[in-house]
Design a protein around this motif. Sequence first.
Motif: not given
Length: 547
Positions: A474, A411, A527-529, A495, A531, A522-523
Amino acid sequence: MYGQLPEGGDVALDTHKTELTPLRRGRETQRLRLYFLLPLVIAILITEIVPITGIYLFTHRSVGVGGIHLQLSALDLYRDTIDQHAHALETVIDILVHDEDLQDGLARKDRETLLEHAAPMFDNMKRTYGISHFYFSGPDRVNLLRVHDPERYGDLINRVTTRLAERRGTTAYGVELGPLGTFTLRVVTPWYDLHTRRLLGYVELGMETPEVVDRIRKSLGAEAFVLIRKEFLDRPGWEDGMRVFGRPADWDRFPQYVVSSQSLPTIPQELAGRFERGEMQTASDEPAIQFAQRFYRPLFVPINDVGGRTVATIALLVDVSNEVNAARLALFLGGIAYMTGGVLLFILFYRLVGWIGRRIEDNERRLHDLAAIDRLTGLFNSRIYYASLTSEITRAQRLGHPISVLMLDIDHFKKVNDTYGHVAGDRVLERLGLLLREYTRTGSSLCRYGGEEFAIILPELGVETAMETANRLRAIVEQTDFDIGEDRRIKVTVSIGVAAFPESATTAEELTKAADSALYMAKEEGRNRVSRYRKSSPRASEPRIPS
């Protein structure tokens, strides 16, 4: 990739360094020395024999020294010929199982539909490839149709090849001995519905293999006798078959064997004596047999059927008359000269081949590195990623396993480069590569896909387990301090998009696009996830939001 490579690759993986190394150190040097120096060493040893003694030993015993090697060559030639025919039949079957009309007929057990579509195919295969047998059987191995003999059906197919295909769930092939003393190569493949993967039945192709013996005989310049063990034959059926082929049917000539075919009108007395005694092994010092003013080396090649039984033996007489005569003259005139020259040549070639082998290994190592490894992270590049993913999908289709792909992106990576410089960005990429290697299970495949994007292939993992792995990675990245030099440490997040075969896609390109599309989501979601790909996800080809 980390943990494994595409099938058929000529490299091995160091699980601590994700780098390519030769399968065996010194492999090229050893191979070259074997090919160049082994014949030279043999020549040197031979020329050390005292000429008179050498003549005696050669004419009476030493002619047979190479018997085992020729026997192995004959065995290899036999197996290679069988394998070539089998692979050709497998290719034909692979085309057949994609024929929707045949699949529909087999699924409905409709003999008329099967015969209507398969009969023209069989006529063409018979003319082109010499295929003589064409079967369709149900999942219970009960025959639905013999295309080559449509009137016979309804019986249980209990041959070894069919039972092997049933047990393994994949193609099986091998040679089986028929009641007439003929050898038939049979290839049997389970037929699965292309959409549901339900077993519809079995398709089998077969071909007679009389040319195998002729190919061995011609390749070695030999005479051949095919002997079949009586215990595997029905005497009346075999005698009828021999009469059909116009051959003599002498069942009682030898106690254990019958002669099915022979290239000479008569069997040499020494060879007939061995048939009588059942001595069907090639000795390492096999003496030459003199017959009709020629010298022959006898070789015995056992023939095993698909069940592993030795059902027959090919007895070969290799003409070595020229070898005997040439060896006599060479031993008389060239013993000392050959020995001296051989030693000098050995020393020269030993040094030269060692140097060449080392050069080849060094160049091969450099080529592998240049072609496959990302120099910054030590991971493989996108070319190896696609090759590995394609290979894994092929294996998964064969074995029915899932595959998951993680597409990971740092990210705000552009902000890292703009704020701290590209050297700092490179340190972040390098450290992330180390984290992925450290916290990804053995057997996974890691790649720097491009820029700040990484790809991970997870063989035999479904999407739920892959989601757990992605969330774990993550969290690890989020908790890690990244050293960017000059006593500076920063935090970054990633992400991750997750897609799985076969539910998300069925090809390497489509699966990559699906994972990329999930990464896009995810973005977009902050972000920081992590999907997971869903059919409603945006297409991966759409413009991405900034990283």
